[in-house]
Design a protein around this motif. Structure first.
Motif, PDB file in Angstrom:
ATOM      1  N   ASN A  48       0.922  -1.207   0.024  1.00 42.37           N
ATOM      2  CA  ASN A  48       0.104  -0.155   0.014  1.00 42.37           C
ATOM      3  C   ASN A  48       1.074   1.263   0.176  1.00 42.37           C
ATOM      4  O   ASN A  48       1.917   1.083   0.560  1.00 42.37           O
ATOM      5  CB  ASN A  48      -0.899   0.186   1.184  1.00 42.37           C
ATOM      6  N   HIS A  49       0.635   2.246  -0.808  1.00 43.33           N
ATOM      7  CA  HIS A  49       1.199   3.500  -0.971  1.00 43.33           C
ATOM      8  C   HIS A  49       2.786   3.292  -1.369  1.00 43.33           C
ATOM      9  O   HIS A  49       3.508   4.160  -0.946  1.00 43.33           O
ATOM     10  CB  HIS A  49       1.083   4.397   0.398  1.00 43.33           C
ATOM     11  N   TYR A  75       4.607   0.943  -0.372  1.00 42.80           N
ATOM     12  CA  TYR A  75       5.416   0.275   0.671  1.00 42.80           C
ATOM     13  C   TYR A  75       4.916  -1.339   0.846  1.00 42.80           C
ATOM     14  O   TYR A  75       3.868  -1.620   0.571  1.00 42.80           O
ATOM     15  CB  TYR A  75       5.165   0.838   2.084  1.00 42.80           C
ATOM     16  N   ASP A  77      -7.212   5.285   5.739  1.00 45.23           N
ATOM     17  CA  ASP A  77      -6.106   5.448   4.541  1.00 45.23           C
ATOM     18  C   ASP A  77      -5.187   4.121   4.501  1.00 45.23           C
ATOM     19  O   ASP A  77      -4.345   4.199   3.591  1.00 45.23           O
ATOM     20  CB  ASP A  77      -5.266   6.403   4.951  1.00 45.23           C
ATOM     21  N   LYS A  78      -5.412   2.959   5.498  1.00 47.46           N
ATOM     22  CA  LYS A  78      -4.472   1.979   5.237  1.00 47.46           C
ATOM     23  C   LYS A  78      -3.113   2.016   5.412  1.00 47.46           C
ATOM     24  O   LYS A  78      -2.151   1.720   4.691  1.00 47.46           O
ATOM     25  CB  LYS A  78      -4.707   1.014   3.960  1.00 47.46           C
ATOM     26  N   LEU A  79      -2.645   2.980   6.570  1.00 43.96           N
ATOM     27  CA  LEU A  79      -1.388   3.508   6.630  1.00 43.96           C
ATOM     28  C   LEU A  79      -0.451   2.263   6.987  1.00 43.96           C
ATOM     29  O   LEU A  79      -0.866   1.422   7.554  1.00 43.96           O
ATOM     30  CB  LEU A  79      -1.323   4.485   7.730  1.00 43.96           C
ATOM     31  N   ASP A 129       1.684   8.277   9.611  1.00 44.88           N
ATOM     32  CA  ASP A 129       1.301   8.943   8.546  1.00 44.88           C
ATOM     33  C   ASP A 129       2.440   8.973   7.441  1.00 44.88           C
ATOM     34  O   ASP A 129       3.445   8.704   7.483  1.00 44.88           O
ATOM     35  CB  ASP A 129       1.144  10.600   8.957  1.00 44.88           C
ATOM     36  N   LEU A 130       1.890   9.178   6.324  1.00 48.10           N
ATOM     37  CA  LEU A 130       2.766   9.247   4.981  1.00 48.10           C
ATOM     38  C   LEU A 130       3.887  10.427   4.842  1.00 48.10           C
ATOM     39  O   LEU A 130       4.597  10.259   4.315  1.00 48.10           O
ATOM     40  CB  LEU A 130       1.879   9.020   3.757  1.00 48.10           C
TER      41      LEU A 130
END
Length: 83
Positions: A4-5, A7, A35-37, A57-58
Protein backbone atom coordinates in the motif's frame (compact mmCIF):
# COMPACT_ATOMS: atom_id res chain seq x y z
CA UNK A 1 2.93 -9.78 -0.03
CA UNK A 2 0.62 -6.89 0.69
CA UNK A 3 1.58 -3.43 -0.59
CA UNK A 4 0.00 0.00 0.00
CA UNK A 5 1.20 3.52 -0.79
CA UNK A 6 4.37 2.04 -2.36
CA UNK A 7 5.40 0.20 0.83
CA UNK A 8 5.57 -3.58 1.26
CA UNK A 9 5.42 -5.75 4.38
CA UNK A 10 8.95 -6.54 5.50
CA UNK A 11 10.43 -3.45 3.84
CA UNK A 12 12.96 -1.38 5.82
CA UNK A 13 11.90 2.28 6.15
CA UNK A 14 12.79 5.41 8.10
CA UNK A 15 10.21 7.13 10.30
CA UNK A 16 10.15 10.53 12.04
CA UNK A 17 7.76 10.37 15.02
CA UNK A 18 6.72 13.69 16.57
CA UNK A 19 8.70 13.15 19.77
CA UNK A 20 11.90 11.36 18.59
CA UNK A 21 14.55 11.59 15.93
CA UNK A 22 14.44 9.44 12.80
CA UNK A 23 14.01 5.72 13.52
CA UNK A 24 14.94 2.79 11.29
CA UNK A 25 11.89 0.50 11.19
CA UNK A 26 10.31 -2.37 9.30
CA UNK A 27 6.81 -2.38 7.80
CA UNK A 28 4.85 -5.13 9.59
CA UNK A 29 1.35 -4.47 8.23
CA UNK A 30 -1.22 -1.91 7.18
CA UNK A 31 -4.28 -0.46 8.87
CA UNK A 32 -7.44 -2.34 7.97
CA UNK A 33 -9.65 0.74 7.72
CA UNK A 34 -9.23 4.35 6.64
CA UNK A 35 -6.14 5.32 4.69
CA UNK A 36 -4.50 1.89 5.25
CA UNK A 37 -1.38 3.55 6.62
CA UNK A 38 1.77 1.45 7.11
CA UNK A 39 2.28 -0.06 10.55
CA UNK A 40 5.96 -0.08 11.47
CA UNK A 41 7.96 -1.74 14.22
CA UNK A 42 11.47 -1.05 15.54
CA UNK A 43 13.58 -1.01 18.68
CA UNK A 44 12.27 1.49 21.22
CA UNK A 45 14.67 4.45 21.22
CA UNK A 46 14.76 4.81 25.03
CA UNK A 47 13.57 1.53 26.57
CA UNK A 48 16.19 -1.16 26.03
CA UNK A 49 14.75 -4.52 25.01
CA UNK A 50 11.32 -3.10 24.11
CA UNK A 51 9.82 -2.51 20.68
CA UNK A 52 7.87 0.46 19.36
CA UNK A 53 5.02 -0.29 16.97
CA UNK A 54 2.65 2.23 15.42
CA UNK A 55 0.81 3.29 12.26
CA UNK A 56 2.64 6.17 10.57
CA UNK A 57 1.34 9.09 8.52
CA UNK A 58 2.69 9.11 4.98
CA UNK A 59 4.42 12.46 5.51
CA UNK A 60 6.53 10.96 8.32
CA UNK A 61 7.86 7.87 6.52
CA UNK A 62 10.55 7.50 3.86
CA UNK A 63 12.48 4.80 2.03
CA UNK A 64 15.66 6.87 2.45
CA UNK A 65 17.41 7.96 5.69
CA UNK A 66 16.26 11.54 5.04
CA UNK A 67 12.67 12.33 6.10
CA UNK A 68 11.13 15.67 5.11
CA UNK A 69 8.24 16.69 7.35
CA UNK A 70 5.92 19.65 6.87
CA UNK A 71 5.86 21.30 10.32
CA UNK A 72 2.88 23.50 11.25
CA UNK A 73 1.64 22.99 7.68
CA UNK A 74 3.96 25.73 6.36
CA UNK A 75 7.61 24.93 7.08
CA UNK A 76 9.31 21.85 5.62
CA UNK A 77 12.01 20.45 7.94
CA UNK A 78 14.51 17.78 6.98
CA UNK A 79 15.52 15.07 9.45
CA UNK A 80 18.21 12.44 8.88
CA UNK A 81 18.68 9.00 10.43
CA UNK A 82 21.75 8.76 12.68
CA UNK A 83 23.08 5.38 13.79
Amino acid sequence: MESNHGYTIGEEVYVKPTDWGVLKCKVVGFQVVGDKLPIVECKHPYKKGEKWKNAVDLDRISKTPVVKVLEWDIVEKTYEYKK
